[in-house]
Scaffold this motif. Structure first.
Motif, PDB file in Angstrom:
ATOM      1  N   ASN A 158      32.293  -5.843 -23.129  1.00  0.00           N
ATOM      2  CA  ASN A 158      31.368  -4.756 -22.823  1.00  0.00           C
ATOM      3  C   ASN A 158      31.708  -3.532 -23.675  1.00  0.00           C
ATOM      4  O   ASN A 158      32.725  -2.896 -23.422  1.00  0.00           O
ATOM      5  CB  ASN A 158      31.427  -4.398 -21.340  1.00  0.00           C
ATOM      6  N   PRO A 159      30.890  -3.243 -24.701  1.00  0.00           N
ATOM      7  CA  PRO A 159      29.649  -3.895 -25.120  1.00  0.00           C
ATOM      8  C   PRO A 159      29.891  -5.348 -25.528  1.00  0.00           C
ATOM      9  O   PRO A 159      30.967  -5.696 -25.982  1.00  0.00           O
ATOM     10  CB  PRO A 159      29.192  -3.057 -26.319  1.00  0.00           C
ATOM     11  N   ASN A 160      28.825  -6.146 -25.374  1.00  0.00           N
ATOM     12  CA  ASN A 160      28.946  -7.565 -25.687  1.00  0.00           C
ATOM     13  C   ASN A 160      29.168  -7.787 -27.170  1.00  0.00           C
ATOM     14  O   ASN A 160      28.503  -7.196 -28.017  1.00  0.00           O
ATOM     15  CB  ASN A 160      27.696  -8.310 -25.239  1.00  0.00           C
ATOM     16  N   ARG A 165      24.828  -5.707 -26.352  1.00  0.00           N
ATOM     17  CA  ARG A 165      24.224  -5.390 -25.052  1.00  0.00           C
ATOM     18  C   ARG A 165      25.301  -4.823 -24.126  1.00  0.00           C
ATOM     19  O   ARG A 165      26.426  -5.326 -24.062  1.00  0.00           O
ATOM     20  CB  ARG A 165      23.615  -6.647 -24.433  1.00  0.00           C
ATOM     21  N   LEU A 166      24.942  -3.765 -23.396  1.00  0.00           N
ATOM     22  CA  LEU A 166      25.849  -3.153 -22.431  1.00  0.00           C
ATOM     23  C   LEU A 166      25.651  -3.743 -21.036  1.00  0.00           C
ATOM     24  O   LEU A 166      24.535  -4.072 -20.642  1.00  0.00           O
ATOM     25  CB  LEU A 166      25.608  -1.640 -22.353  1.00  0.00           C
ATOM     26  N   ILE A 167      26.756  -3.874 -20.305  1.00  0.00           N
ATOM     27  CA  ILE A 167      26.677  -4.160 -18.869  1.00  0.00           C
ATOM     28  C   ILE A 167      26.609  -2.807 -18.170  1.00  0.00           C
ATOM     29  O   ILE A 167      27.566  -2.027 -18.232  1.00  0.00           O
ATOM     30  CB  ILE A 167      27.903  -4.939 -18.370  1.00  0.00           C
ATOM     31  N   PRO A 168      25.500  -2.475 -17.534  1.00  0.00           N
ATOM     32  CA  PRO A 168      25.382  -1.157 -16.907  1.00  0.00           C
ATOM     33  C   PRO A 168      26.316  -1.021 -15.713  1.00  0.00           C
ATOM     34  O   PRO A 168      26.825  -2.004 -15.164  1.00  0.00           O
ATOM     35  CB  PRO A 168      23.909  -1.098 -16.487  1.00  0.00           C
ATOM     36  N   GLU A 169      26.523   0.205 -15.297  1.00  0.00           N
ATOM     37  CA  GLU A 169      27.495   0.482 -14.243  1.00  0.00           C
ATOM     38  C   GLU A 169      27.189  -0.267 -12.944  1.00  0.00           C
ATOM     39  O   GLU A 169      28.100  -0.796 -12.294  1.00  0.00           O
ATOM     40  CB  GLU A 169      27.565   1.987 -13.962  1.00  0.00           C
ATOM     41  N   ALA A 193      33.869   0.234 -26.928  1.00  0.00           N
ATOM     42  CA  ALA A 193      33.572   1.382 -26.071  1.00  0.00           C
ATOM     43  C   ALA A 193      33.689   2.674 -26.876  1.00  0.00           C
ATOM     44  O   ALA A 193      34.592   2.846 -27.694  1.00  0.00           O
ATOM     45  CB  ALA A 193      34.533   1.405 -24.888  1.00  0.00           C
ATOM     46  N   GLY A 194      32.763   3.580 -26.639  1.00  0.00           N
ATOM     47  CA  GLY A 194      32.735   4.840 -27.371  1.00  0.00           C
ATOM     48  C   GLY A 194      31.642   4.899 -28.412  1.00  0.00           C
ATOM     49  O   GLY A 194      31.313   5.978 -28.916  1.00  0.00           O
ATOM     50  N   SER A 204      35.356   1.867 -17.298  1.00  0.00           N
ATOM     51  CA  SER A 204      36.295   0.778 -17.557  1.00  0.00           C
ATOM     52  C   SER A 204      36.536   0.004 -16.277  1.00  0.00           C
ATOM     53  O   SER A 204      36.705   0.585 -15.199  1.00  0.00           O
ATOM     54  CB  SER A 204      37.617   1.322 -18.095  1.00  0.00           C
ATOM     55  N   ILE A 205      36.575  -1.309 -16.407  1.00  0.00           N
ATOM     56  CA  ILE A 205      36.657  -2.165 -15.224  1.00  0.00           C
ATOM     57  C   ILE A 205      37.957  -1.975 -14.462  1.00  0.00           C
ATOM     58  O   ILE A 205      38.010  -2.200 -13.246  1.00  0.00           O
ATOM     59  CB  ILE A 205      36.466  -3.652 -15.632  1.00  0.00           C
ATOM     60  N   ALA A 206      39.033  -1.549 -15.132  1.00  0.00           N
ATOM     61  CA  ALA A 206      40.318  -1.353 -14.446  1.00  0.00           C
ATOM     62  C   ALA A 206      40.236  -0.277 -13.370  1.00  0.00           C
ATOM     63  O   ALA A 206      41.072  -0.253 -12.455  1.00  0.00           O
ATOM     64  CB  ALA A 206      41.402  -0.993 -15.461  1.00  0.00           C
ATOM     65  N   GLY A 207      39.242   0.589 -13.457  1.00  0.00           N
ATOM     66  CA  GLY A 207      39.083   1.627 -12.451  1.00  0.00           C
ATOM     67  C   GLY A 207      38.177   1.247 -11.306  1.00  0.00           C
ATOM     68  O   GLY A 207      38.070   1.994 -10.328  1.00  0.00           O
ATOM     69  N   LEU A 208      37.524   0.080 -11.380  1.00  0.00           N
ATOM     70  CA  LEU A 208      36.535  -0.303 -10.369  1.00  0.00           C
ATOM     71  C   LEU A 208      37.074  -1.285  -9.342  1.00  0.00           C
ATOM     72  O   LEU A 208      36.479  -1.434  -8.273  1.00  0.00           O
ATOM     73  CB  LEU A 208      35.294  -0.897 -11.043  1.00  0.00           C
TER      74      LEU A 208
END
Length: 375
Positions: A158-160, A165-169, A193-194, A204-208
């Protein structure tokens, strides 16, 4: 089991072993800075030994990694392991999490490292197709449907890579909830990313989720691929420690000079300036590429939402046939076929690298080949 080569790397090895191409349509990283850009911030008395520095990596660099990922509220520097690029971070995770008989879910198309490592480990790879008709959309419900009691990891980009393609939040949060519910590690490679084009940077997935692991590097958005400096971010001390031990038996400890330069590059003012330059150059070139694709009767694509590469569909032409003819005389232009990602009717288009790639000239040569293809 022996690690086998994947199509992407095999094609790169084959095509770089002969006469180098003159033009490149497919550079996947921003224009690379020069060493002189960092010399004023480097201490000439810097020791190139790693003794006395954390085995996790340079502490100030690890904090920069947390800050640039927007994770200061949920993660600390101790949640970061510095690695030899994002590829090594992914490798360490595949090796420590998966065992023979496990299952790993990934996307298609996606970064082929997951398939190579699953085969080597003896794990089963389950590919969830992205929907090209919907702009390469990844449906979280399709990921959920692929989960079985043997699933140990979900691996995404992500981005793929390669579609942009982005995976939205909202979808990321749905995937994070899946990981929580099933106790599955959710690894997201975030190397691009960026570099979002008109879209917000996804979290970032580490925060979710505590099961989220973010991997990244300074290679793509900052053009610092030669530093071989990346990372993983995970709130599980066990994952970080196991990866550190495994890394000790591979690349070992630290790239002292690379980590120092990466820390400088990730300082807020330097990072903002570098990303602004990369977005300006990449965005302008992406507009040119978009116009080029629109003008070609045999090409179509979904413009990338982020990153520097996209996947274009060919009408009536094999991607590998086109790429090989374009590489030969008189065209001498490099293009990566979509077969590297399991998409034989596609080619990967890239807009990175700066003027040295001679992209405009390469597009002219590609246009000439496409127009003469029937002949």
């Amino acid at each position: 089991m022996k690690v086998t080569i994947h199509k992407l790397f095999d094609y790169l090895l084959e095509t770089t072993a002969s006469e180098p191409p003159e033009c490149f349509i497919g550079f996947s990283l921003a224009r690379s800075p020069r060493l002189k850009d960092f010399l004023p911030d480097l201490d000439p008395d810097l020791s190139l030994d790693w003794n006395g520095v954390s085995f996790l990596g340079l502490p100030t660099l690890r904090q920069r990694v947390i800050d640039q990922a927007g994770l200061a509220a949920t993660c600390t520097a101790d949640d970061v392991l510095i690695t030899a690029g994002a590829a090594e971070a992914n490798y360490l995770l595949f090796r420590q999490i998966l065992t023979a008989g496990d299952e790993i879910i990934t996307e298609a198309p996606g970064w082929p490292q997951a398939g190579v490592m699953a085969k080597a480990i003896g794990a089963t790879l389950c590919e969830v197709p992205r929907d090209e008709a919907q702009g390469w959309y990844l449906d979280p419900e399709a990921v959920a449907a692929a989960i079985t009691p043997r699933t140990r990891m979900i691996f995404l980009t992500n981005p793929n890579n390669p579609t942009g393609r982005l995976i939205p939040e909202a979808d990321l949060r749905a995937l994070a909830a899946l990981a929580d519910r099933h106790g599955i590690w959710l690894v997201v490679d975030e190397v691009y990313a960026g570099l979002e084009w008109g879209h917000p940077r996804p979290p970032s997935i580490a925060g979710l989720t505590p099961f989220g692991i973010s991997t990244g590097s300074v290679s793509k958005a900052l053009g610092l691929q030669g530093l071989r400096t990346g990372w993983m971010i995970c709130r599980s001390p066990g994952i970080i420690r196991d990866a550190m031990i495994l890394r000790e038996n591979a690349s070992e400890i630290m790239n002292a000079l690379g980590e120092r330069i990466a820390e400088i590059a990730l300082r807020p003012d330097r990072l903002a300036q570098a990303l602004s330059r990369a977005r300006a150059e990449g965005g302008e070139t992406l507009d040119r590429m978009d116009r080029f694709v629109a003008d070609q009767a045999r090409l179509s694509w979904h413009r990338p939402q982020a990153g520097l590469i996209g996947l274009a569909r060919l009408d009536g032409i094999s991607g590998e046939s086109l790429a090989r003819r374009l590489l030969a005389s008189p065209y001498r232009t490099f293009l990566l076929p979509g077969s590297a990602y399991g998409c034989p009717d596609h080619v990967r288009l890239g807009v990175g690298g700066g003027p040295e790639t001679r992209l405009v000239e390469g597009l002219d040569r590609l246009s000439a080949l496409l127009n003469s293809w029937a002949a």
